[in-house]
Design an enzyme around this catalytic site. Structure first.
Site, PDB file in Angstrom:
ATOM      1  N   TYR A 249     110.278  14.644 -65.746  1.00 40.88           N
ATOM      2  CA  TYR A 249     110.255  13.831 -64.530  1.00 40.88           C
ATOM      3  C   TYR A 249     110.457  12.351 -64.848  1.00 40.88           C
ATOM      4  O   TYR A 249     109.977  11.854 -65.861  1.00 40.88           O
ATOM      5  CB  TYR A 249     108.918  14.008 -63.795  1.00 40.88           C
ATOM      6  CG  TYR A 249     108.740  15.392 -63.227  1.00 40.88           C
ATOM      7  CD1 TYR A 249     109.285  15.727 -61.994  1.00 40.88           C
ATOM      8  CD2 TYR A 249     108.051  16.369 -63.935  1.00 40.88           C
ATOM      9  CE1 TYR A 249     109.154  16.998 -61.475  1.00 40.88           C
ATOM     10  CE2 TYR A 249     107.902  17.645 -63.431  1.00 40.88           C
ATOM     11  CZ  TYR A 249     108.454  17.959 -62.197  1.00 40.88           C
ATOM     12  OH  TYR A 249     108.327  19.225 -61.687  1.00 40.88           O
ATOM     13  N   SER A 250     111.151  11.661 -63.935  1.00 35.67           N
ATOM     14  CA  SER A 250     111.342  10.215 -64.017  1.00 35.67           C
ATOM     15  C   SER A 250     112.015   9.853 -65.338  1.00 35.67           C
ATOM     16  O   SER A 250     113.140  10.301 -65.596  1.00 35.67           O
ATOM     17  CB  SER A 250     109.989   9.508 -63.832  1.00 35.67           C
ATOM     18  OG  SER A 250     110.148   8.128 -63.679  1.00 35.67           O
ATOM     19  N   MET A 251     111.368   9.102 -66.213  1.00 30.59           N
ATOM     20  CA  MET A 251     111.937   8.812 -67.521  1.00 30.59           C
ATOM     21  C   MET A 251     112.194  10.112 -68.297  1.00 30.59           C
ATOM     22  O   MET A 251     113.054  10.170 -69.179  1.00 30.59           O
ATOM     23  CB  MET A 251     110.991   7.895 -68.288  1.00 30.59           C
ATOM     24  CG  MET A 251     111.526   7.371 -69.609  1.00 30.59           C
ATOM     25  SD  MET A 251     110.356   6.160 -70.280  1.00 30.59           S
ATOM     26  CE  MET A 251     110.986   5.994 -71.948  1.00 30.59           C
TER      27      MET A 251
END
Length: 407
Positions: A249-251
């Site tokens: 998720y995200s990074m």
């Protein structure tokens, strides 16, 4: 952001914060409002309660981080005390549910506290303690992990359906979450509901691992810590070695695709969202920090005093150029032909036009015909970063796809 036709509209530098129709508008400060929605959204899997969250919000001075921390800490203590009382009285279910909510409220309290503040560690330990007390009441109980890694260890949890070999998702956050949060928002609880085991882990630089050993900092070759996690997973008899998936998720939308370019024991990968280049998407933040002349907003303070130390950079603005060099090494370009396992990308429209364009262009170069790109929009109620506020839709997209590709 998207308009009613579903097309992407660029909202500028703060577009992932409180951007669309699904945001709560509980705070005028977009950073506060986005993070309020993030924690409120954990109610889907018993990680928060709606009334408790809004009651807390009414005690917060908009934009004031001390007020935010104090309000959430008060709520966390109250709910934890109820959990302790319920457990002492033999009410195991009530205790478990209250400890799960207190887990989130303690995280909300420490989220805006920076690395050098001693309260961060104290509140983090309350966060993990509540979760582990609740997890001891899971059926089967969760396992707290210390995963061997280069003579040290990575932190995480293993949640299993039963003692049979089952498909297993390895789940990791991005820059600012925790394994405990990922149980609620990242698919840990959702996996168990669908017959998957979940091994939630935090690599070097990520919250739980870094809290325990700040010599373990971020690295661009993320396949190295993921190899350690896969090695460990294969020692667990409940893990079907042919059906291991990785979710980032995200990074983690950089980290997970980077890992599967080299770690071929992983059968499928999911990224929410896809980050081909951290420096291209986020490099302008360095210029903005230099231009701010010390008058930093919340996200700039987070980057300087909370995120940068996780690269071993503890001197704030004095280290900003060195930090930029690190970011330039976090690139997926050139690895397109190596990302061969099936890949699902779930990308949020409020990330902005440039982010969506980059993700789609990189995705189009990947070779596996089972790959899938899903843009979530305002009409889905899931336009926010990592689909905050609509975890149930996110997990349906993820696990329905995994059911098909791991069948």
């Amino acid at each position: 952001m998207v308009n009613t036709s579903g097309s992407v509209v660029d909202l500028g530098k703060d577009n992932v914060f409180s951007a669309g129709r699904s945001s709560t508008r509980a705070f005028k400060d977009g950073y506060f409002d986005y993070n309020f929605l993030k924690f409120l959204g954990l109610a889907t899997y018993s990680g928060a309660e709606i009334g408790e969250c809004f009651e807390t919000a009414h005690r917060i001075v908009d934009g004031d981080t001390e007020s935010w921390t104090n309000a959430w800490q008060l709520t966390a203590r109250r709910v934890e005390a109820y959990a302790d009382e319920a457990f002492a009285g033999g009410h195991r279910c009530s205790a478990k549910e209250a400890w799960l909510r207190a887990t989130t409220y303690y995280q909300a309290a420490f989220f805006v506290i920076h690395d050098k503040d001693p309260r961060k560690k104290q509140l983090y330990e309350k966060h993990t303690s509540c979760f582990q007390k609740a997890g001891a009441l899971f059926e089967p109980p969760l396992q707290v992990l210390s995963i061997p890694y280069e003579g040290k260890s990575l932190f995480g949890y293993f949640l299993r359906v039963d003692d049979k070999p089952r498909p297993t998702v390895l789940i990791q956050m991005g820059a600012d979450g925790s394994s405990e949060q990922i149980y609620f928002s990242g698919g840990g609880a959702a996996a168990l509901r669908r017959g998957y085991n979940a091994l939630i882990f935090e690599g070097p630089g990520q919250t739980g691992t870094f809290m325990r050993d700040n010599s373990l900092t971020y690295r661009a070759d993320w396949e190295v810590p993921v190899k350690a996690v896969v090695d460990y997973a294969l020692t667990l008899p409940q893990v079907d070695q042919d059906r291991i998936a990785l979710i980032g998720y995200s990074m983690g939308g950089y980290m997970a695709p980077r890992a599967v370019a080299f770690e071929k024991r992983i059968a499928a990968c999911i990224a929410s969202g896809l980050v081909p280049s951290i420096s291209v998407l986020a490099g302008e933040r360095i210029a903005a920090i230099k231009a701010a002349d010390g008058k930093y907003d919340h996200s700039q303070k987070y980057l300087l005093y909370e995120h940068m130390p996780k690269y071993g950079l503890h001197n704030g603005l004095d280290d900003i150029d060195e930090f930029g060099k690190y970011w330039h090494s976090f690139e997926l370009y050139g690895l397109e032909d190596k990302i061969t396992c099936p890949l699902l990308v779930v990308h949020a429209a409020a990330e902005g036009e440039r982010s969506v364009k980059m993700a789609k262009e990189f995705f189009a170069k990947l070779p596996n015909p089972k790959n899938k790109f899903r843009l979530t929009t305002e009409d889905d109620g899931a336009e926010m970063h990592c689909q905050k506020g609509n975890a149930m839709l996110l997990h349906a997209i993820e696990f329905d796809w995994l059911d098909d590709v791991l069948a």
